[in-house]
Design an enzyme around this catalytic site. Structure first.
Site, PDB file in Angstrom:
ATOM      1  N   SER A   1     -21.858 116.357  58.309  1.00  0.00           N
ATOM      2  CA  SER A   1     -23.190 115.805  58.566  1.00  0.00           C
ATOM      3  C   SER A   1     -24.240 116.911  58.454  1.00  0.00           C
ATOM      4  O   SER A   1     -23.950 118.073  58.749  1.00  0.00           O
ATOM      5  CB  SER A   1     -23.220 115.229  59.981  1.00  0.00           C
ATOM      6  OG  SER A   1     -24.550 115.054  60.419  1.00  0.00           O
TER       7      SER A   1
ATOM      8  N   TYR B   1     -21.749 116.380  68.722  1.00  0.00           N
ATOM      9  CA  TYR B   1     -21.538 115.958  67.326  1.00  0.00           C
ATOM     10  C   TYR B   1     -21.931 117.097  66.378  1.00  0.00           C
ATOM     11  O   TYR B   1     -21.199 117.419  65.437  1.00  0.00           O
ATOM     12  CB  TYR B   1     -22.375 114.700  67.056  1.00  0.00           C
ATOM     13  CG  TYR B   1     -22.212 114.101  65.671  1.00  0.00           C
ATOM     14  CD1 TYR B   1     -21.095 113.341  65.349  1.00  0.00           C
ATOM     15  CD2 TYR B   1     -23.190 114.286  64.692  1.00  0.00           C
ATOM     16  CE1 TYR B   1     -20.951 112.774  64.086  1.00  0.00           C
ATOM     17  CE2 TYR B   1     -23.051 113.726  63.431  1.00  0.00           C
ATOM     18  CZ  TYR B   1     -21.935 112.968  63.136  1.00  0.00           C
ATOM     19  OH  TYR B   1     -21.793 112.413  61.881  1.00  0.00           O
TER      20      TYR B   1
END
Ligand code: NAD
Length: 244
Positions: free
Chosen positions: A141, A154
């Protein structure tokens, strides 16, 4: 000639499912994993077998568990000896303040998003070395590059995936195994289902391309990436519509 086999984690929906369909269409055999939707994954894999005359193996279970990953690769060895291409895609998000996050939630994030990549690489690499070729693609990501407020765990996990990608690429390049990561921006999947219409609109306005990418666009790129020259390794490639 023996068909190549691709293992895709988290293939029941979103990017993983689109990738499974794209690789099946391109004539690869598939090993598909997901955590909960076993029936749905089997139905989907049967459709792919019929439509594209390929073979599939479904392995449902928790990719965060090293024991499960070892069992999955035992089944892979019976099915096809080993996988030629590994796509570490399964992942979960967590949105909230770090100070309010429980230790168990942190642990779950790290095990699902990062340790799973270690486990699958460790189990997949010996066969690739024996074949003198292999490709590993980690779905990461942009938050792993820039960091995101309220997504610290995350971001940390995906930052770890990016560092693991670069390091492992160096370790495995002499064995002709390429390791790259695709750092996605915003992809139109269930992971973003919690956004309401106005949040979605304002996020779309931030993205120079002006929209959330479809999972099929990521899948098409993954099919191209596995055909890239072997000199392309150790890269964290942003797939973000120019966002970051
Ligand atoms: P999704 O929620 O639609 O699908 C996630 C898949 O992962 C599902 O098949 C689910 O079964 C599987 N999964 C989750 N936890 C698992 C576990 N413990 N064991 C096995 N399987 C598990 O998500 P998505 O948007 O398709 O995301 C796929 C990947 O792309 C993830 O790694 C995610 O972090 C990354 N990503 C997504 C976006 C986005 O905007 N959607 C952006 C950047 C990165």
């Amino acid at each position: 000639m023996k068909r190549k086999t691709v293992l895709i984690t988290g293939a029941s929906r979103g990017i993983g499912r689109a990738a499974a369909a794209a690789f099946a269409k391109a004539g690869y055999d598939l090993v598909l994993n997901c955590i909960h939707s076993e029936k749905e994954l089997r139905r989907f894999s049967l459709e792919l077998e019929e439509d594209f005359h390929i073979q599939t193996l479904c392995c449902c279970g928790d990719i965060a568990s090293y024991a499960f990953v070892c069992e999955m690769f035992e089944k892979v060895r019976e099915f096809c000896q080993g996988v030629d291409i590994l796509i570490n895609n399964a992942g979960i998000s967590y949105i909230g303040l770090l100070s309010e996050m429980h230790y168990e939630e942190w642990e779950r994030m790290l095990h699902t998003n990062l340790t799973s990549v270690f486990s699958c690489c460790k189990c997949a690499v010996p066969y690739m070395i024996s074949q003198k070729e292999g490709k590993i693609i980690n779905i990461s990501s942009v938050w792993g590059i820039s960091g995101a407020s309220c997504e610290a765990a995350y971001s940390a996990a995906k930052g770890g995936v990016n560092a693991l990608t670069r390091a492992l690429a160096k370790e495995l390049a002499p064995s002709n195994i390429q390791v790259n990561a695709v750092a996605c921006g915003v992809i139109d999947t269930d992971m973003n289902a919690a956004l309401d219409l106005s949040e979605r609109k304002s996020l779309e306005n931030e993205i120079p391309a002006g929209y959330f990418a479809k999972p099929e666009e990521v899948a098409a790129f993954l099919c191209q990436l596995v055909l890239a020259p072997s000199y392309l390794t150790g890269q964290v490639i942003r797939f973000d519509g120019g966002w970051l």
